[in-house]
Design an enzyme around this catalytic site. Sequence first.
Site, PDB file in Angstrom:
ATOM      1  N   GLU A  85      -9.159  41.347   0.735  1.00 21.90           N
ATOM      2  CA  GLU A  85      -9.509  39.966   0.363  1.00 21.90           C
ATOM      3  C   GLU A  85      -8.268  39.072   0.341  1.00 21.90           C
ATOM      4  O   GLU A  85      -7.290  39.389  -0.336  1.00 21.90           O
ATOM      5  CB  GLU A  85     -10.184  39.970  -1.019  1.00 21.90           C
ATOM      6  N   LYS A 280     -14.805  41.147 -12.190  1.00 19.27           N
ATOM      7  CA  LYS A 280     -14.633  41.423 -10.749  1.00 19.27           C
ATOM      8  C   LYS A 280     -13.233  40.981 -10.319  1.00 19.27           C
ATOM      9  O   LYS A 280     -12.548  41.678  -9.566  1.00 19.27           O
ATOM     10  CB  LYS A 280     -15.721  40.708  -9.948  1.00 19.27           C
ATOM     11  N   ASP A 296      -8.991  57.268  -7.388  1.00 23.51           N
ATOM     12  CA  ASP A 296     -10.425  57.127  -7.133  1.00 23.51           C
ATOM     13  C   ASP A 296     -10.928  55.816  -7.750  1.00 23.51           C
ATOM     14  O   ASP A 296     -11.186  55.738  -8.944  1.00 23.51           O
ATOM     15  CB  ASP A 296     -11.120  58.351  -7.756  1.00 23.51           C
ATOM     16  N   HIS A 393      -7.776  29.462  -2.387  1.00 20.39           N
ATOM     17  CA  HIS A 393      -8.464  30.534  -1.676  1.00 20.39           C
ATOM     18  C   HIS A 393      -8.614  30.187  -0.194  1.00 20.39           C
ATOM     19  O   HIS A 393      -8.323  31.002   0.676  1.00 20.39           O
ATOM     20  CB  HIS A 393      -9.837  30.751  -2.310  1.00 20.39           C
TER      21      HIS A 393
HETATM   22  C1  MEV Z   1     -12.891  36.389  -6.413  1.00 22.16           C
HETATM   23  O1  MEV Z   1     -12.711  37.576  -5.695  1.00 22.16           O
HETATM   24  C2  MEV Z   1     -12.589  36.601  -7.882  1.00 22.16           C
HETATM   25  C3  MEV Z   1     -12.871  35.397  -8.797  1.00 22.16           C
HETATM   26  O2  MEV Z   1     -14.219  34.978  -8.632  1.00 22.16           O
HETATM   27  C4  MEV Z   1     -12.619  35.870 -10.207  1.00 22.16           C
HETATM   28  C5  MEV Z   1     -13.031  34.893 -11.285  1.00 22.16           C
HETATM   29  O3  MEV Z   1     -13.944  34.070 -11.069  1.00 22.16           O
HETATM   30  O4  MEV Z   1     -12.446  34.982 -12.382  1.00 22.16           O
HETATM   31  C6  MEV Z   1     -11.998  34.244  -8.433  1.00 22.16           C
END
Ligand code: MEV
Length: 438
Positions: A85, A280, A296, A393
């Site tokens: 990513e 995430k 792992d 991003h």
């Molecule tokens: C993207 O891979 C992860 C985010 O969505 C985490 C978050 O919203 O805190 C940017």
Amino acid sequence: MYQPISGFSKQSKEQKIDWLAKTYLKNSPEAKNIIKQYWNTDQKLQQLHDEFSENTISNYYLPFGIAPNFLINNKLFSIPMAIEESSVVAAASKAAKFWGTRGGFKTKIIDTLKVGQVHFSFVGDFDKLSSFFKKIQPKFQEAAKPITQNMEKRGGGIKSVQLKDKTNLLPDYYQLHCEFETVDSMGANFINSCLETFADVLEKEAQLYTDFSSEEKEIEIIMSILSNYVPECLVRAEVSCPLNEFSDTTTIPGKQLAEKFVRAVKIAEKEPYRAVTHNKGIMNGIDAVVLATGNDFRAIEAGAHAYASKNGKYSSLTHAEIDGENFKFSIEIPLALGTVGGLTGLHPLVKLALQILGNPSAKQLMEVVAVAGLAQNFAAIQSLITTGIQEGHMKMHLMNILNQYKATETEKKVLVNYYKNHVVSYSDVAIQLEKLRQ
Ligand code: MEV
């Protein structure tokens, strides 16, 4: 309709590819080339990778990046990260730089215990089972001696074997709930081998126990397996700074930004929809280091999310507060990691990643991984509460978009420069490319 294939695993790599191409890829030579283009020319290295798994026909690359300048417990680290990513490595590096001038990351190992269970059925009197368990308890350690000898030399071994009555969950359901210390290895094989030995002891000794009725003697072992829920293999990482130092590139005053940050974390603590995305983002950092160091990541993911629900509701793995004139931000996460065994001694890039980290012990790796998660979350929240996530991003994603539109090297150069001062979007990149090409 395709026919099922038998004996696939016995076929050579070429035969497997031929079959795949004929069955699914219109026998296209191009498709075969894609598969083969990822083969390593070093045959020994290729064979090593082939043998990590089964039915392998090629390699699946992930970018291997470095996030430098992590000051952890007053020592500088460059953190290897394997992740596809865009923005993740850049965000980690940015957070490292920010905290590097504010005292760095501090970490603490809370505990390193791992868990395994023998799940079994017993039909009979629990008091009798309990007495039986007490009587045979020394036999568990004794029977596992051939497995535990080496681990004990390294300072690990079996820490406890307890009998648990789980009949409130399922009729006749009991467990041996066992704790292990596996030092620098992740310990899955060690734990599972011990558990299977305990299961054998349990089954055989029950047959010989004269106080049991014939029904009670028939203990049925359902399964013996480690648990990836390791709330006692836990590490904490934190950062803190005076409120007036919290603001960096934005014009918002430190205190105000810190308050907004804390509120963003509180939302993730209370609201599961947000908590999942928040966590995430943490796992973006954690998985990348876990993968780069040959651990792992599925086990780490499962354990982390279970821990995020430990109070009965899914919540944030990080916490933030304003304490007087200070901003504090921390993570507590279970991480069962290894720096010996498994891929760590086999995969050349994994060995290199561990070398970059100074050949850490499992405890030290837990600290680095927790820091990577905290840094990632810090960078994500900073963006979310200021510019929004898309600005940074999409800038990082620009190269992917340019590649999708098959931009030439010159076009890439011109547009990377152009987007230093413009907002990136798929449609705008298409327009700018069109203009360049006219
Ligand atoms: C993207 O891979 C992860 C985010 O969505 C985490 C978050 O919203 O805190 C940017």
